[in-house]
Design a protein around this motif. Structure first.
Motif, short mmCIF file in Angstrom:
data_model
loop_
_atom_site.label_atom_id
_atom_site.label_comp_id
_atom_site.label_asym_id
_atom_site.label_seq_id
_atom_site.Cartn_x
_atom_site.Cartn_y
_atom_site.Cartn_z
N SER A 1 -15.34 28.28 -52.48
CA SER A 1 -15.70 27.87 -51.11
C SER A 1 -16.16 26.41 -51.09
O SER A 1 -17.16 26.06 -51.71
CB SER A 1 -16.82 28.76 -50.57
OG SER A 1 -17.22 28.33 -49.29
N ASN B 1 -20.59 34.39 -49.71
CA ASN B 1 -19.28 33.77 -49.96
C ASN B 1 -19.38 32.26 -50.16
O ASN B 1 -18.65 31.69 -50.96
CB ASN B 1 -18.31 34.08 -48.81
CG ASN B 1 -17.89 35.53 -48.80
OD1 ASN B 1 -17.56 36.09 -49.83
ND2 ASN B 1 -17.91 36.14 -47.63
N ARG C 1 -24.76 37.02 -46.10
CA ARG C 1 -23.67 36.06 -46.00
C ARG C 1 -24.10 34.73 -45.38
O ARG C 1 -23.50 33.69 -45.65
CB ARG C 1 -22.51 36.67 -45.21
CG ARG C 1 -21.79 37.72 -46.02
CD ARG C 1 -20.60 38.28 -45.29
NE ARG C 1 -21.00 39.05 -44.12
CZ ARG C 1 -20.14 39.57 -43.25
NH1 ARG C 1 -18.85 39.36 -43.39
NH2 ARG C 1 -20.56 40.29 -42.23
N HIS D 1 -21.67 26.46 -41.43
CA HIS D 1 -21.09 27.53 -40.60
C HIS D 1 -21.81 27.46 -39.26
O HIS D 1 -23.01 27.72 -39.17
CB HIS D 1 -21.35 28.87 -41.31
CG HIS D 1 -20.92 30.08 -40.55
ND1 HIS D 1 -19.78 30.78 -40.85
CD2 HIS D 1 -21.51 30.74 -39.52
CE1 HIS D 1 -19.70 31.82 -40.03
NE2 HIS D 1 -20.73 31.82 -39.22
N TYR E 1 -11.76 30.02 -35.99
CA TYR E 1 -12.65 30.88 -35.19
C TYR E 1 -11.97 32.22 -34.91
O TYR E 1 -10.82 32.27 -34.45
CB TYR E 1 -13.00 30.18 -33.88
CG TYR E 1 -13.83 31.02 -32.94
CD1 TYR E 1 -15.21 30.93 -32.94
CD2 TYR E 1 -13.24 31.90 -32.04
CE1 TYR E 1 -15.99 31.69 -32.09
CE2 TYR E 1 -14.00 32.67 -31.18
CZ TYR E 1 -15.37 32.56 -31.20
OH TYR E 1 -16.13 33.32 -30.34
N SER E 2 -12.70 33.32 -35.14
CA SER E 2 -12.18 34.65 -34.81
C SER E 2 -13.35 35.58 -34.54
O SER E 2 -14.14 35.88 -35.44
CB SER E 2 -11.34 35.20 -35.97
OG SER E 2 -10.93 36.53 -35.70
N ASP E 3 -13.47 36.02 -33.28
CA ASP E 3 -14.61 36.88 -32.92
C ASP E 3 -14.21 38.34 -32.75
O ASP E 3 -15.01 39.16 -32.29
CB ASP E 3 -15.29 36.37 -31.66
CG ASP E 3 -14.35 36.32 -30.46
OD1 ASP E 3 -13.25 36.91 -30.51
OD2 ASP E 3 -14.70 35.66 -29.45
N THR F 1 -17.53 41.93 -39.74
CA THR F 1 -16.40 41.41 -40.51
C THR F 1 -15.69 40.24 -39.83
O THR F 1 -14.73 39.70 -40.37
CB THR F 1 -15.37 42.53 -40.75
OG1 THR F 1 -14.97 43.08 -39.48
CG2 THR F 1 -15.97 43.64 -41.60
N ASP G 1 -16.30 26.35 -39.37
CA ASP G 1 -16.80 25.80 -40.63
C ASP G 1 -16.57 24.29 -40.60
O ASP G 1 -15.44 23.84 -40.41
CB ASP G 1 -16.10 26.44 -41.82
CG ASP G 1 -16.47 27.90 -42.00
OD1 ASP G 1 -17.57 28.29 -41.53
OD2 ASP G 1 -15.68 28.64 -42.61
N TYR H 1 -16.60 41.45 -33.47
CA TYR H 1 -17.98 41.04 -33.74
C TYR H 1 -18.96 41.76 -32.83
O TYR H 1 -18.73 41.89 -31.63
CB TYR H 1 -18.15 39.54 -33.58
CG TYR H 1 -19.59 39.09 -33.80
CD1 TYR H 1 -20.04 38.78 -35.08
CD2 TYR H 1 -20.51 39.01 -32.75
CE1 TYR H 1 -21.36 38.40 -35.31
CE2 TYR H 1 -21.82 38.63 -32.96
CZ TYR H 1 -22.25 38.32 -34.25
OH TYR H 1 -23.54 37.95 -34.46
N HIS I 1 -15.37 36.33 -37.89
CA HIS I 1 -15.80 34.95 -38.20
C HIS I 1 -15.87 34.17 -36.88
O HIS I 1 -15.04 33.32 -36.60
CB HIS I 1 -14.82 34.29 -39.17
CG HIS I 1 -15.29 32.96 -39.67
ND1 HIS I 1 -14.88 31.76 -39.11
CD2 HIS I 1 -16.16 32.63 -40.66
CE1 HIS I 1 -15.46 30.76 -39.74
NE2 HIS I 1 -16.24 31.25 -40.68
N SER J 1 -21.96 28.51 -35.13
CA SER J 1 -21.54 29.44 -34.08
C SER J 1 -22.31 29.18 -32.79
O SER J 1 -23.42 28.64 -32.81
CB SER J 1 -21.80 30.89 -34.49
OG SER J 1 -21.08 31.25 -35.63
#
Length: 236
Positions: A205, A199, A152, A210, A89-91, A103, A109, A94, A105, A212
């Motif tokens: 992959s 992706n 995406r 995905h 996880y990376s916000d 860009t 996942d 965002y 995430h 959120s």
């Protein structure tokens, strides 16, 4: 007796009216979300419209609560979440209004057993059901995606959960079974796991959902890390 019948009639009309209002609001949100994704609307206009629509939806929505979450993949547990302790996880950076251009995430996942990438579970040889984590209303989704598309999320679903005032987002689905305005119950099947999305479609992959979660801050979606909620979620 006539009074009771009259009251019941009024109640039925009110329920129908609310349902129609919700569908109208959600269809408008869905169209707005599409405009945000393809960049055909100015950010300020998009923000103003979204805030207005969410306020309307809050008034019309049923706020019935449930206890905790259901894990969003049938037959799977939190050990299917990618990364170590949810560190995928990376916000950072965002912004919902960036649409398809963001860009970050801000998601987890959740991988299925699908080594040959046919979107079927290797053990059951069946599609894996995507379940809504809690009671809510579908506010946006698409069941169409072309492999040449740069979108995406692929085939995605946004759900608003009135009792918690949050959103959940489910992307890369193979097929979805809901539409904007549908009221969904915790644990209900809303999609099947797939490989749609810019992706996710690529061979590099692994097949995954995905997922959120977003809080409403000043009536705009802001992502938060839902890893602990997913770990505590009931498995079906």
């Amino acid at each position: 007796m006539k009074k009771i019948i009259l009251l019941l009639s009024i109640l039925c009309i009110t329920v129908v009216s609310n349902a129609q209002d919700i569908k109208t609001i959600c269809n408008t949100i869905n169209n707005l979300n599409t405009a945000i994704l393809n960049g055909s609307i100015k950010r300020r206009d998009a923000a103003n419209q979204f805030k207005t629509l969410i306020k309307q939806l809050k008034k019309a929505a049923d706020k019935s609560q449930s206890s905790g979450w259901v894990f969003p993949l049938k037959g799977y547990k939190s050990n299917a979440i990618g990364g170590t302790n949810g560190n995928g996880y990376s916000d950072k950076g965002y912004n919902f209004l960036d649409g398809n251009k963001h860009t970050a995430h801000p998601a987890h996942d959740i991988f299925i057993n699908d080594h040959n990438q046919d979107c079927l579970d290797d053990r059951t040889h069946q599609p894996v059901d995507v379940l809504v984590v809690d009671n809510g209303i579908v506010i946006a989704c698409t069941n169409e995606w072309d492999p040449v598309s740069s979108l995406r999320g692929g085939k995605f679903i946004w759900v608003y959960h009135p009792a918690q005032n949050i959103f959940t987002y489910y992307a890369h689905n193979q097929a979805i079974f809901v539409k904007p305005g549908d009221e969904v119950k915790q644990g209900q099947k809303i999609a099947e796991v797939g490989r749609t999305g810019y992706n996710a479609y690529k061979k590099r992959s692994p097949t995954h959902l995905h997922f959120s979660a977003f809080r409403l801050v000043d009536d705009m979606p802001v992502p938060y890390n839902s890893y602990l909620q997913l770990k505590k979620a009931k498995n079906i």
